[in-house]
Structures are given as structure tokens and as C-alpha cells.
Write a protein that holds these residues in place. Structure first.
Motif, PDB file in Angstrom:
ATOM      1  N   UNK A   1       0.834  -1.201   0.000  1.00 25.75           N
ATOM      2  CA  UNK A   1       0.000   0.000   0.000  1.00 25.75           C
ATOM      3  C   UNK A   1       0.867   1.249   0.000  1.00 25.75           C
ATOM      4  N   UNK A   2       1.917   1.249   0.788  1.00 26.81           N
ATOM      5  CA  UNK A   2       2.842   2.389   0.815  1.00 26.81           C
ATOM      6  C   UNK A   2       3.431   2.618  -0.569  1.00 26.81           C
ATOM      7  N   UNK A   3       3.898   1.541  -1.208  1.00 32.76           N
ATOM      8  CA  UNK A   3       4.493   1.674  -2.533  1.00 32.76           C
ATOM      9  C   UNK A   3       3.429   2.004  -3.580  1.00 32.76           C
ATOM     10  N   UNK A   4       2.244   1.420  -3.471  1.00 29.81           N
ATOM     11  CA  UNK A   4       1.156   1.740  -4.412  1.00 29.81           C
ATOM     12  C   UNK A   4       0.871   3.234  -4.426  1.00 29.81           C
ATOM     13  N   UNK A   5       0.766   3.795  -3.251  1.00 29.81           N
ATOM     14  CA  UNK A   5       0.444   5.223  -3.156  1.00 29.81           C
ATOM     15  C   UNK A   5       1.590   6.095  -3.660  1.00 29.81           C
ATOM     16  N   UNK A   6       2.814   5.685  -3.417  1.00 29.97           N
ATOM     17  CA  UNK A   6       3.976   6.446  -3.912  1.00 29.97           C
ATOM     18  C   UNK A   6       4.020   6.406  -5.442  1.00 29.97           C
ATOM     19  N   UNK A   7       3.784   5.237  -6.022  1.00 29.29           N
ATOM     20  CA  UNK A   7       3.754   5.121  -7.485  1.00 29.29           C
ATOM     21  C   UNK A   7       2.605   5.954  -8.046  1.00 29.29           C
TER      22      UNK A   7
ATOM     23  N   UNK B   1       1.128  -4.500 -15.729  1.00 34.07           N
ATOM     24  CA  UNK B   1       2.377  -4.680 -14.986  1.00 34.07           C
ATOM     25  C   UNK B   1       2.047  -5.249 -13.614  1.00 34.07           C
ATOM     26  N   UNK B   2       3.002  -5.967 -13.040  1.00 36.85           N
ATOM     27  CA  UNK B   2       2.779  -6.658 -11.778  1.00 36.85           C
ATOM     28  C   UNK B   2       4.022  -6.479 -10.907  1.00 36.85           C
ATOM     29  N   UNK B   3       3.832  -5.950  -9.706  1.00 42.93           N
ATOM     30  CA  UNK B   3       4.932  -5.763  -8.759  1.00 42.93           C
ATOM     31  C   UNK B   3       4.560  -6.433  -7.448  1.00 42.93           C
ATOM     32  N   UNK B   4       5.458  -7.274  -6.971  1.00 40.55           N
ATOM     33  CA  UNK B   4       5.270  -7.957  -5.683  1.00 40.55           C
ATOM     34  C   UNK B   4       6.193  -7.355  -4.645  1.00 40.55           C
TER      35      UNK B   4
ATOM     36  N   UNK C   1      13.048   1.686  -8.256  1.00 41.66           N
ATOM     37  CA  UNK C   1      13.084   0.423  -8.989  1.00 41.66           C
ATOM     38  C   UNK C   1      11.737   0.138  -9.651  1.00 41.66           C
ATOM     39  N   UNK C   2      10.654   0.446  -8.957  1.00 41.71           N
ATOM     40  CA  UNK C   2       9.319   0.233  -9.531  1.00 41.71           C
ATOM     41  C   UNK C   2       9.122   1.144 -10.743  1.00 41.71           C
ATOM     42  N   UNK C   3       9.501   2.394 -10.638  1.00 42.51           N
ATOM     43  CA  UNK C   3       9.343   3.323 -11.744  1.00 42.51           C
ATOM     44  C   UNK C   3      10.215   2.915 -12.944  1.00 42.51           C
ATOM     45  N   UNK C   4      11.412   2.416 -12.665  1.00 43.27           N
ATOM     46  CA  UNK C   4      12.273   1.933 -13.758  1.00 43.27           C
ATOM     47  C   UNK C   4      11.623   0.745 -14.450  1.00 43.27           C
ATOM     48  N   UNK C   5      11.070  -0.182 -13.671  1.00 42.69           N
ATOM     49  CA  UNK C   5      10.367  -1.335 -14.232  1.00 42.69           C
ATOM     50  C   UNK C   5       9.186  -0.896 -15.095  1.00 42.69           C
ATOM     51  N   UNK C   6       8.525   0.168 -14.666  1.00 43.67           N
ATOM     52  CA  UNK C   6       7.377   0.688 -15.405  1.00 43.67           C
ATOM     53  C   UNK C   6       7.789   1.560 -16.587  1.00 43.67           C
ATOM     54  N   UNK C   7       9.109   1.761 -16.748  1.00 40.45           N
ATOM     55  CA  UNK C   7       9.605   2.519 -17.890  1.00 40.45           C
ATOM     56  C   UNK C   7       9.677   4.005 -17.668  1.00 40.45           C
ATOM     57  N   UNK C   8       9.682   4.433 -16.397  1.00 41.83           N
ATOM     58  CA  UNK C   8       9.744   5.849 -16.071  1.00 41.83           C
ATOM     59  C   UNK C   8      11.093   6.117 -15.403  1.00 41.83           C
ATOM     60  N   UNK C   9      11.917   6.903 -16.021  1.00 44.69           N
ATOM     61  CA  UNK C   9      13.223   7.226 -15.445  1.00 44.69           C
ATOM     62  C   UNK C   9      13.203   8.637 -14.891  1.00 44.69           C
ATOM     63  N   UNK C  10      13.852   8.839 -13.750  1.00 46.71           N
ATOM     64  CA  UNK C  10      14.009  10.171 -13.190  1.00 46.71           C
ATOM     65  C   UNK C  10      12.740  10.818 -12.681  1.00 46.71           C
TER      66      UNK C  10
END
Length: 184
Positions: free
Chosen positions: A14-20, A97-100, A173-182
Motif C-alpha cells: 500500500x505504501x508503494x502503491x500510493x507512492x507510485x 504490470x505486476x509488482x510484488x 526500482x518500480x518506476x524503472x520497471x514501469x519505464x519511467x526514469x528520473x
């Protein structure tokens, strides 16, 4: 994009979901919020989880239809969850996309769970579980096995260790996986 966050309770999904969501402007659909609302409306525990997923998927489709990108925040313990997410994403022509999130330390999971103010549908700790949970979720070993099962897509996914990585590192790392840099 339809992003499925997954992981057992207390792993930081949930913490990471909200940050993304904040970084990318995604709508967050949280299983715990929906399940709690269903329990509050009088739906029994046995039906609330399954019904909550139906609501989440309906909301995901509605948001995607409106052009909104979505993150579903749920454990993903059954194969039908990523299968359905992939079908919905394909039907709307968006990426799935799927992040665990993982935390291999049970004591840390317990600390995280007991340190939060839980919603009615959430576990209070590893044991005891939510007050309305069926008996099979009150035995520590059985509950641990059931809660640790994560089902993801056949083509793989990103796994993040939230115990050894700082939240901002997990987000990067999640943003990089999703193709978003910086973006951070």
C-alpha cells in the motif's frame, strides 16, 4: 496502464502503491478499503473478499475506459487475479504490470501490522487475524502459508524486498520497471 501490486499483508504494497500513484498520477483501488466497506454493509467475511475483487475489477475497467491509469492494491493469492487483470488491460489496450512486495522477516511484518491502525477487513497481526476471519486463518502456520502464496502473470514480474531496500529505492526500482526514469 493497469498495475497490480501484490504481496502478503505488511510487506509495504500500500505504501508503494500510493507512492507510485503520486509519481505517475494513477488511481489507487485498494482491496482493504472495498472489503471493509462490504463488511460494514453486512456482507459476511466469506463473501467480502471475493466480492471486493469483483468491485475492484469493475472499477479498474471503468477507470481505464475513462482514460485513467490504475493501480490495484491487493495480495493476489489466486491465479484468476493476474489473469483477469491481464484480460482487462488487453481489452483496453493498456500495459499490464505486476509488482510484488516481499518482506522475508516475519517479526518485521508483525511489527508493521501491529503498528498500523487496521481497517475492519485487515489483519491485526500475524496472529490473531481480523476478528471475523474464518478459523483456518487463526492457526499461525496455516495462515502463514495461505498469506504467503502470491500468484502473478506467467511472463514474470518485479519482486521488491521491502526489508532490505529503503522506500525511495523501491519506488525508483518500480518506476524503472514501469519505464519511467528520473520521476522521483
Amino acid at each position: 496502464m493497469l498495475l497490480q501490486m501484490a504481496g502478503r499483508p505488511g510487506t509495504g504494497k500500500t505504501t508503494l502503491s500510493r507512492a507510485i500513484a503520486d509519481a505517475l498520477g494513477l488511481a489507487v483501488l485498494d482491496l482493504d478499503v472495498v472489503k471493509t466497506a462490504l463488511l460494514d454493509a453486512g456482507i459476511g467475511w466469506a463473501d467480502a473478499g471475493r466480492t471486493a475483487y469483483e468491485v475492484l475489477f469493475a472499477l479498474a475497467e471503468d477507470n481505464l475506459r475513462a482514460g485513467q491509469r490504475v493501480v490495484i492494491d491487493s495480495p493476489s493469492r489466486y491465479p484468476v487475479i493476474p489473469e483477469r487483470g491481464q484480460r482487462i488491460a488487453a481489452a483496453h489496450g493498456v500495459r499490464y504490470a505486476f509488482i510484488e512486495c516481499r518482506c522475508p522477516d516475519r517479526a518485521e511484518i508483525e511489527r508493521r501490522m501491529t503498528g498500523r491502525t487496521p481497517m475492519r477487513g485487515q489483519m491485526r497481526g500475524l496472529t490473531p487475524t481480523a476478528a471475523e476471519a474464518p478459523p483456518e486463518y487463526t492457526d499461525d502456520d496455516t495462515a502463514h502459508r495461505a498469506l504467503s502464496r502470491i500468484c502473478g502473470p506467467a511472463d514474470g514480474w518485479l519482486r521488491l524486498d521491502t526489508l532490505t531496500r529503503r522506500p525511495e529505492t523501491c519506488l525508483a526500482q518500480a518506476l524503472a520497471y514501469l519505464g519511467v526514469q528520473g520521476a522521483v
